[in-house]
Design an enzyme around this catalytic site. Structure first.
Site, PDB file in Angstrom:
ATOM      1  N   TRP A  74       0.840  -1.191   0.000  1.00  0.00           N
ATOM      2  CA  TRP A  74       0.000   0.000   0.000  1.00  0.00           C
ATOM      3  C   TRP A  74       0.874   1.240   0.000  1.00  0.00           C
ATOM      4  CZ3 TRP A  74      -4.901   0.165  -1.290  1.00  0.00           C
ATOM      5  CH2 TRP A  74      -5.643  -1.024  -1.207  1.00  0.00           C
ATOM      6  N   ARG A 494       1.638  19.655 -49.186  1.00  0.00           N
ATOM      7  CA  ARG A 494       2.678  19.977 -50.166  1.00  0.00           C
ATOM      8  C   ARG A 494       3.916  19.087 -49.958  1.00  0.00           C
ATOM      9  NH1 ARG A 494       3.533  25.445 -47.168  1.00  0.00           N
ATOM     10  NH2 ARG A 494       5.206  24.914 -45.723  1.00  0.00           N
ATOM     11  N   GLU A 496       6.536  18.760 -48.322  1.00  0.00           N
ATOM     12  CA  GLU A 496       7.289  19.177 -47.147  1.00  0.00           C
ATOM     13  C   GLU A 496       6.998  18.209 -46.005  1.00  0.00           C
ATOM     14  OE1 GLU A 496       7.525  23.335 -46.641  1.00  0.00           O
ATOM     15  OE2 GLU A 496       8.310  23.207 -44.612  1.00  0.00           O
ATOM     16  N   GLU A 760      -1.595  28.281 -42.646  1.00  0.00           N
ATOM     17  CA  GLU A 760      -0.194  28.563 -42.321  1.00  0.00           C
ATOM     18  C   GLU A 760       0.054  30.058 -42.190  1.00  0.00           C
ATOM     19  OE1 GLU A 760       2.446  27.360 -45.462  1.00  0.00           O
ATOM     20  OE2 GLU A 760       4.177  27.317 -44.101  1.00  0.00           O
TER      21      GLU A 760
HETATM   22  C1  RAM Z   1       7.780  26.621 -43.356  1.00  0.00           C
HETATM   23  C2  RAM Z   1       6.609  26.279 -42.497  1.00  0.00           C
HETATM   24  C3  RAM Z   1       7.030  25.774 -41.154  1.00  0.00           C
HETATM   25  C4  RAM Z   1       8.031  26.690 -40.532  1.00  0.00           C
HETATM   26  C5  RAM Z   1       9.208  26.875 -41.444  1.00  0.00           C
HETATM   27  C6  RAM Z   1      10.229  27.863 -40.921  1.00  0.00           C
HETATM   28  O1  RAM Z   1       8.327  25.478 -43.876  1.00  0.00           O
HETATM   29  O2  RAM Z   1       5.816  27.412 -42.334  1.00  0.00           O
HETATM   30  O3  RAM Z   1       5.902  25.662 -40.357  1.00  0.00           O
HETATM   31  O4  RAM Z   1       8.460  26.214 -39.284  1.00  0.00           O
HETATM   32  O5  RAM Z   1       8.770  27.350 -42.686  1.00  0.00           O
END
Ligand code: RAM
Length: 907
Positions: A74, A494, A496, A760
């Site tokens: 316990w 995209r 990225e 963004e």
């Molecule tokens: C772009 C995007 C991302 C950011 C960088 C610096 O690729 O907006 O979110 O962190 O730039």
């Protein structure tokens, strides 16, 4: 719409018989299989219908085959992250753990859960990596059915291969586990069934150092006689495209995918059958002709392989897989829940553009893929699906912002009356789909959006009286969902989709209000740790796949901010123990380069207050504020870990940085260099200013907002701080004005123009300019959604005291204002569920609060007449479980024990 991504209804506190433990977790996951540690952390939550109820003590017992291997006895201290304290656990073993919880009156309640260990030792692996020899394969070149690429590819993406192994089981089966991973993406099948419902496994980690394997229970799938196990293997993050450069951004980790798996079958007599990947597996190309996360997937139904994972299948045409040997040095047991399909979104509209070509609207921007029903196509007919987040003015799909990501799927029909297509190794960020080449009429029923993301358990919900604010919250949630795909990414559409470190640290507090992200971020942080440079810098993106950018202010500071924030929210010290060397090396790196404590050297890419509008926050101001922040969290971590000397040294360093900040950047009028909103927000939020300068800075901040007609200019670094700081310093109404604002730039502006996710950039689309810069314009990005922390923390009023860890000392401080007449939130803190609801009607404020056992709360009841405050009809001095602290001018403050409370006061 079917969704699994809502806060669970349980437990209905009032219906419980007494103190109840629920949500038992091992290593912060429910009944996990294949954990990689011999000393796991055990956690549970509590609920009770009785005011003042507490866990007086708990007892944990761990059992193996019904035999006890640990009895904690316990103990009293906590409900979260209790380390297994018995002898280290055994590899590949199933355990049951039993929890007893005793309340103050001595009543005991119990609950039970399970977990299973993975393979602890390298020599337990018999599996070898296997692969297809693409060099001699006719399909190594991009397949013909993708003859219309929008980009010239320099790297080839090979078609996924199908792997299989047939084997006999002669004895009965007591238990069967599959341990599986890939350099690439895998989907396992056995005896004609798909194994599990995980997606994009094994997930993205820094494969150079860490490759996660998943564990599946396949006991029910196997049987005596012939069995078949097999997998489809694609490229994914391992060798497919990630990032933006089609010349170099494929093949980050390897050139072709490889598979590794081990099936372990236990028999009643204690013997085992092990079937592991090796040269005895055979492989073949199949209907998936191409698959890439960014580019899309091509499926030719004419090439389907039939029952390829079933017994009796003729695999004589299949070739032996290449056997690469069994280097398992990078393998780790998966520590976080994988990506799954969490929701099906039906199409809301279908527009016929021309014969056979349609634009489908799902009504919601999301990350995932489409399931398409095809009727009446002839064999060889090809349907193309292109994905986009927006439509152009002419009604066509807008894809310019995808850059080189094709985001295009193809389906070639086999001519059956009804066929279904759903890709498995790609993810698109989209709201609209163009379906081209569809036979006959496409209807909304034919198209379903399948939502994919890391299956982090939902932890919170927020709702209020204002539809615009609810839409904002929905956009924030969808921004999180669309970008928590194995790692925290910046965008799902995209070319990225990278784990940008600032985005992650800025959004983390909001993310944690919405989902349990502890293991998600622990896993990501492990990749951050391995990517730290020899000098101590942290790359801008984690996992580390772009070169030359590291040590950027606010980005690299994720090294200290993420672990400290996780610790504060979840109350688990382990994250700090792991992070400590990383934190220390990071702040020492900045210090070495900037001995005068103004961070202006070695700032790498230096993005400043990224995507701010119309202003330029001074970069040295931002960097130095972040330097202080990182040092502060490093000092605090040293304190928690008992490293007294280090703690003192970093505290002293922090004091000097704060002084240097003021001396360098704050002028005689109290203006911070640059005179921008973020320039004030950073030192205010990070506590760098002496008290008097603080008040002056607030005035300058407010003056700037007023001068602009109550309009914001903040970018990524400032936006999260804006509303909380205004509220903290008595300008909540100004914060509400920003919340409700729908002029450019504001959250409301995007919503007015149809946003269903956070954009963004503030200027992602404007009335004057149309679409923002195509070079970088994601419509699904979470950073600017970091205002969510304020909605949960201030508007609904759920936060914790400054020194509190794991929300043990709650602060319930709702902040009515703006157009809201009510707001409510629920949130799963480590010990249980806290909820608040306030409403103002007919001059009366009502505030309902539930504080779970395991926490205490200070409640601030906003009222014009503190003397009018009552709880369930009683004056506070006379109410059970409540201690009145202060009746101030506009607030009644009291301290409460766990329980449910109903306050009323004059509004
Ligand atoms: C772009 C995007 C991302 C950011 C960088 C610096 O690729 O907006 O979110 O962190 O730039």
């Amino acid at each position: 719409m079917t969704t699994d991504w809502v806060l669970s209804e349980t437990p209905a506190v009032t219906e419980l018989p007494g103190l109840t433990a629920y949500d038992l977790r091992c290593e912060h996951r429910a009944d996990p299989l294949g954990i990689g540690t011999a000393r796991p952390r055990l956690s549970w939550r509590l609920a009770s219908p009785t005011r003042g109820d507490r866990q007086e003590a708990f007892r944990v017992r761990v059992l193996r085959d019904g035999v006890q291997v640990w009895d904690s006895g316990w103990r009293s201290e906590r409900t979260t992250s209790v380390d297994h304290g018995g002898a280290p656990l055994t590899s590949q073993t199933d355990y049951v753990w039993q929890l007893e919880v005793r309340d103050a009156a001595g009543a005991v309640t119990s609950a039970e859960a399970t977990f299973a260990t993975g393979l602890f030792h390298d020599d337990e692996w018999q599996a070898h990596w296997i692969e297809h020899d693409y060099e001699t394969d006719p399909y190594f070149e991009p397949p013909v059915d993708r003859a219309e690429p929008r980009t010239v590819r320099q790297a080839t993406i090979a078609p996924p291969r199908y792997y299989r192994r047939s084997f006999e089981l002669t004895q009965p089966i007591t238990r069967a586990r599959l341990y599986a991973t890939a350099h690439g993406l895998y989907q396992f099948h056995a005896n004609g069934r798909r194994i599990g419902n995980d997606e994009l496994t094994p997930g993205w980690t820094d494969y150079r150092e860490r490759v996660a394997y998943q564990t599946y229970d396949v006991t029910e799938v196997l049987r005596a006689g012939e069995n078949v196990i097999g997998a489809v293997l694609g490229e994914g993050w391992w060798s497919g495209y990630v990032g933006w450069d089609t010349r170099s951004h494929a093949h980050h980790y390897g050139k072709k995918p490889q598979l590794l798996a081990q099936l372990v079958v236990d028999h009643p007599d204690g013997s085992q059958t092990v079937v592991a990947t090796d040269g005895r597996w055979v492989e073949h190309v199949g209907p998936i002709r191409f698959a890439d996360l960014l580019m899309g997937e091509s499926y030719d139904a004419r090439l389907e392989l039939g029952d390829w994972s079933s017994a009796g299948y003729d695999a004589s045409e299949w070739a032996p897989a290449g056997d690469l040997g069994g280097d398992v040095s990078t393998l780790i047991a998966a520590t976080t829940d994988p990506v799954r399909v969490t929701e099906d979104v039906p199409a809301v509209a279908v527009t016929a553009v021309e014969p056979g070509r349609f634009i489908v609207d799902l009504g919601q921007n999301l990350a995932g893929r489409v399931r398409l029903r095809v009727r009446g196509a002839g064999a060889g007919d090809r349907i193309r699906l292109r994905h986009g987040e927006m439509l152009q003015a002419d009604g066509e799909l807008y894809t310019a912002n995808l850059r080189t990501a094709d985001a295009t799927d193809y389906f070639v029909s086999a001519g059956a009356t009804e066929e279904f297509f759903e890709p498995i190794f790609t993810v698109h960020g989209f709201r609209y789909v163009e379906v081209d080449g569809y036979p006959g009429e496409l209807t909304a029923d034919d198209v379903t959006g399948r939502v994919l993301h890391s299956d982090t358990p939902v932890a919170g919900r927020f709702e209020c009286s204002d539809p615009g604010v609810n839409q904002l919250l929905s956009n924030i949630r969808w921004g999180q969902r669309g970008n928590f795909v194995s790692v925290p990414t910046d965008c799902p559409q995209r070319d990225e989709r990278l784990g940008w470190t600032a985005d992650a640290q800025i959004f983390l507090p909001t993310a944690a209000y919405q989902a349990d992200v502890l293991t998600f971020f622990e896993n990501w942080f492990a990749d951050l740790a391995v990517a730290q440079t020899d000098e101590g810098a942290i790359p801008d993106v984690i996992p580390h796949v772009i070169t030359g950018r590291h040590g950027t202010p606010a980005w690299a500071d994720a090294a200290t901010i993420v672990p400290w924030t996780l610790y504060r929210i979840y109350g688990d010290e382990r994250v700090l123990r792991t992070a400590w060397p990383v934190m220390q090396r990071w702040v020492d790196y900045v210090h070495r380069a900037n001995p005068d404590l103004i961070w202006r050297h070695r700032t790498s890419g230096h993005y400043g207050d990224w995507l701010q509008v119309g202003v330029r926050t001074d970069r040295d101001v931002l960097a130095t504020a972040y330097f202080a922040r990182s040092v502060e969290f490093t000092a605090a971590t040293a304190e928690v870990l008992g490293l007294t000397d280090e703690a003192a040294a970093y505290r002293a360093l922090w004091t000097k940085i704060a002084a240097a900040f003021v001396a360098e950047f704050v002028d005689a009028e109290g203006k911070v260099r640059g005179d921008t909103q973020t320039g004030y927000l950073l030192p205010l939020a990070f506590g760098l200013l002496p008290e008097q300068a603080e008040q002056v800075a607030v005035k300058h901040l407010v003056a700037d907002l007023e001068l602009r007609g109550r309009s914001l200019t903040t970018g990524f670094a400032g936006v999260a701080l804006l509303c909380p700081i205004l509220t903290r310093y008595g300008y909540a109404e100004l914060a509400y004005d920003l919340l409700h604002d729908d002029r450019y730039p504001s959250w409301g502006y995007s919503i007015k123009h149809g946003a269903t996710t956070i954009w963004e950039r503030w200027d992602g689309w404007t009335e004057e300019g149309g679409f923002g810069p195509v070079a970088m314009n994601s419509f699904n990005h979470y950073s600017l959604g970091s205002v969510g922390e304020w909605l949960y923390g201030d508007v609904a009023g759920i936060s914790q005291a400054p020194e509190s860890i794991g929300f043990r000392d709650l602060v319930i401080k709702p902040c009515p204002g703006g157009r809201l007449t009510w707001a409510e939130a629920s949130y799963d803190i480590p010990s249980g569920r806290v909820s608040t609801r306030w409403e103002i009607a007919d001059g009366t404020l009502t505030l309902d609060v539930t504080v779970p056992p395991g926490a205490d709360a200070t409640i601030h009841i906003p009222t014009s007449n503190p003397a009018s405050t009552q709880e369930s009809g009683h004056p506070l001095t006379d109410a059970e479980g409540i201690t009145l602290r202060e009746a101030g001018a506009d607030t009644t403050t009291c301290r409460v024990a766990p329980g449910t409370y109903h306050f009323t006061a004059q509004a």
